[in-house]
Write an enzyme that holds these catalytic residues in place. Structure first.
Site, PDB file in Angstrom:
ATOM      1  N   LYS A 223      85.275  65.356 -15.466  1.00  0.00           N
ATOM      2  CA  LYS A 223      85.971  64.075 -15.572  1.00  0.00           C
ATOM      3  C   LYS A 223      86.933  64.126 -16.737  1.00  0.00           C
ATOM      4  O   LYS A 223      86.681  64.780 -17.749  1.00  0.00           O
ATOM      5  CB  LYS A 223      84.969  62.930 -15.773  1.00  0.00           C
ATOM      6  CG  LYS A 223      85.627  61.559 -15.973  1.00  0.00           C
ATOM      7  CD  LYS A 223      84.617  60.473 -16.289  1.00  0.00           C
ATOM      8  CE  LYS A 223      85.300  59.147 -16.578  1.00  0.00           C
ATOM      9  NZ  LYS A 223      84.339  58.070 -16.904  1.00  0.00           N
ATOM     10  N   GLU A 268      83.277  46.945 -23.338  1.00  0.00           N
ATOM     11  CA  GLU A 268      82.367  48.090 -23.493  1.00  0.00           C
ATOM     12  C   GLU A 268      81.810  48.174 -24.909  1.00  0.00           C
ATOM     13  O   GLU A 268      82.561  48.295 -25.879  1.00  0.00           O
ATOM     14  CB  GLU A 268      83.085  49.391 -23.131  1.00  0.00           C
ATOM     15  CG  GLU A 268      82.155  50.585 -23.054  1.00  0.00           C
ATOM     16  CD  GLU A 268      82.627  51.654 -22.083  1.00  0.00           C
ATOM     17  OE1 GLU A 268      81.915  52.635 -21.906  1.00  0.00           O
ATOM     18  OE2 GLU A 268      83.727  51.492 -21.505  1.00  0.00           O
ATOM     19  N   GLU A 316      81.741  58.719 -11.113  1.00  0.00           N
ATOM     20  CA  GLU A 316      82.372  58.505 -12.413  1.00  0.00           C
ATOM     21  C   GLU A 316      81.439  57.759 -13.360  1.00  0.00           C
ATOM     22  O   GLU A 316      81.332  58.082 -14.549  1.00  0.00           O
ATOM     23  CB  GLU A 316      83.680  57.723 -12.228  1.00  0.00           C
ATOM     24  CG  GLU A 316      84.448  57.486 -13.507  1.00  0.00           C
ATOM     25  CD  GLU A 316      85.689  56.639 -13.296  1.00  0.00           C
ATOM     26  OE1 GLU A 316      86.164  56.052 -14.298  1.00  0.00           O
ATOM     27  OE2 GLU A 316      86.175  56.551 -12.150  1.00  0.00           O
ATOM     28  N   GLU A 456      95.706  50.760 -11.563  1.00  0.00           N
ATOM     29  CA  GLU A 456      94.565  50.363 -12.390  1.00  0.00           C
ATOM     30  C   GLU A 456      94.987  50.126 -13.838  1.00  0.00           C
ATOM     31  O   GLU A 456      94.480  49.214 -14.495  1.00  0.00           O
ATOM     32  CB  GLU A 456      93.471  51.425 -12.325  1.00  0.00           C
ATOM     33  CG  GLU A 456      92.205  51.044 -13.070  1.00  0.00           C
ATOM     34  CD  GLU A 456      91.107  52.076 -12.915  1.00  0.00           C
ATOM     35  OE1 GLU A 456      90.467  52.411 -13.943  1.00  0.00           O
ATOM     36  OE2 GLU A 456      90.874  52.553 -11.789  1.00  0.00           O
TER      37      GLU A 456
END
Length: 472
Positions: A223, A268, A316, A456
């Site tokens: 990733k 987050e 992911e 996005e």
């Protein structure tokens, strides 16, 4: 490593603000562009002024800051009648994403802190002066920073402190903003904000995504997180306090932060420490809420179908969870994580999210500090990729920019070892009185498509663009 620190022992006085209501909660105090801010659901901390500062660059920036802070508070003279996380000596901080960044990471110790937590409110004054600290003096110091009418003395009965200081439109702005104005929403038709691409054009950034996917397919990494920047010019000037107020109200489930020109509202949590308990919120997997328009079923059902039902999105997310739990494990004697991610609903997007909770163990005779944990955890796969070293090198090669504090840790810590540190996402850096640089990034895996990833980023730019009065 540098620090600005007056000689002597730091003294702090924390007093309750009992009997005073807070209309609008802590965001009501966001009246200055130079305010230090950490707020969620109308609770948190705001700081005014500065009595000490630490800055550093390089791979040891977290540990150097940790040593500086522990030395500063070791012999502190603390009077604290509230005694909860965030009282006593407090520092706000922002750290560069990259160990090779030229951006200086920082801890800032304010002169005055207002805190709200679990329905309790308090005021802390911090100083290196030898004089006695008093409740009346602390209230007067807050009044000076708010530049408003005097607060009623303690014991005068219930007082709406928000009204007393003329909030939310009163107060002063220190770095180009003006009370009650200055956001792009107030501009006339002939004076409009301007958006420009940053380090890479949209075409070049999509080419970077394509290159990243190609590297993933070789097996070198699993990733990669690629970010891009855009620059907004606001002719009437940037009002950072207004940006923070809007973010705090619109994004209540996020942590709204403001540290030295870095502003934003992150969903987050990198690490939250209270006593021996550590918690984190991991996000990976994103869906623009606008994609649900015209679809069958409720918006949340659509999000569950598209996010939770997507092998790419779940893969992911699993990478991000594994990254955090693996790095946190050596510091933990017990750990719990969601077996299944949940859908985090925000005004602009949905995320796949998981909460992790750990009981910290002693390492070399003591419980690890916030900054020691951050040193071990950052950067997670959620903002860098995996393996970390390979992803970090590829980020530097493909992004063509220094992320600065974007995607780095931002938050606060106290002398008792408590603290909250989010990842500086959905944010921007105020670079000049009329200029803001916005950042957004996406997790890239083998199934990623450049056009979808570009879209996005625009969904993730939306919170900051809206707070600037720019329609997207």
């Amino acid at each position: 490593m540098t620090s600005t620190l007056r000689t002597g022992t730091i003294k702090t006085l924390t007093v309750p603000l009992d009997g005073r209501s807070f209309s609008g909660g802590l965001p009501s105090f966001l009246v200055r562009d130079d305010v230090l801010c950490w707020t969620r659901r109308e609770a948190g901390l705001v700081g005014f002024g500065e009595i000490a500062r630490f800055t550093a660059t390089g791979p040891e920036r977290f540990l150097e800051a940790d040593i500086w802070w522990r030395h500063l508070v070791l012999e502190a003279d603390v009077t604290d009648s509230v005694d909860c996380p965030g009282t006593g000596p407090v520092a706000f901080g922002s750290f560069a994403f990259s160990k090779v960044s030229t951006h200086r990471s920082r801890l800032i110790v304010p002169e005055v802190v207002v805190g709200v937590r679990d329905g309790r409110a308090w005021l802390t004054q911090l100083t290196f002066d030898d004089g006695e600290l008093t409740e009346a003096g602390a209230l007067a110091a807050l009044e000076r920073w708010l530049d408003a009418d005097p607060l009623d003395a303690p014991g005068d009965g219930p007082e709406d402190l928000t009204a007393a200081v003329g909030l939310p439109s009163g107060g002063s702005s220190a770095s180009g903003g003006r009370p009650g104005g200055g956001s792009a929403a107030n501009l006339g038709a002939d004076v409009v904000p301007k958006l420009e691409t940053g380090s890479l054009s949209e075409h070049d950034w999509m080419a970077a995504v394509t290159a990243g996917v190609a590297e993933i397919r070789t097996g070198k990494l699993e990733k990669l997180v690629l970010a891009r920047d855009i620059v907004a010019t606001i002719p009437e000037g940037v009002n950072a306090a207004e940006i923070l107020r809007q973010l705090a109200v619109r994004y209540r489930e996020c942590w709204t932060y403001g540290v030295d020109g870095l502003v934003g509202s992150t969903p987050e949590m990198l690490i939250q420490v209270e006593g021996r308990t550590a918690q984190a919120r991991v996000l990976a997997g994103t869906l623009d809420r606008r994609d649900a328009e015209g679809m069958d079923g409720s918006p949340l059902e659509f999000a569950e179908r598209v996010l939770a039902g997507s092998e790419k999105q779940r893969h992911e997310h699993e990478i991000a969870i594994q990254s955090l739990t693996t790095q946190l494990a050596p510091f933990s004697e017990a750990m719990n994580a969601h077996s299944e991610p949940f859908i985090l609903e925000l005004p602009n997007v949905w995320h796949l999210a998981s909460d992790v909770k750990a009981e910290l163990t002693e390492v070399e005779g003591h419980v690890p500090t916030c900054l020691a944990l951050i040193n071990a955890l950052h950067p997670t796969a959620a903002v860098c990729g995996t393996p970390t070293t390979v992803a970090g090198a590829l980020i530097r090669k493909l992004e063509h920019m220094d992320r600065g504090p974007y995607a780095g840790p931002v938050g606060w810590l106290d002398a008792a070892g408590n603290g909250e540190w989010g990842i500086a996402l959905r944010g921007a850096v105020v670079e000049a009185p009329d200029t803001v640089r916005l950042y957004a990034g996406c997790g890239i895996v083998e199934g990623s498509h450049p056009e979808a990833e570009l879209a996005e980023t625009w969904a993730k730019f939306r919170p900051m663009l809206e707070s600037l009065g720019i329609k997207s």
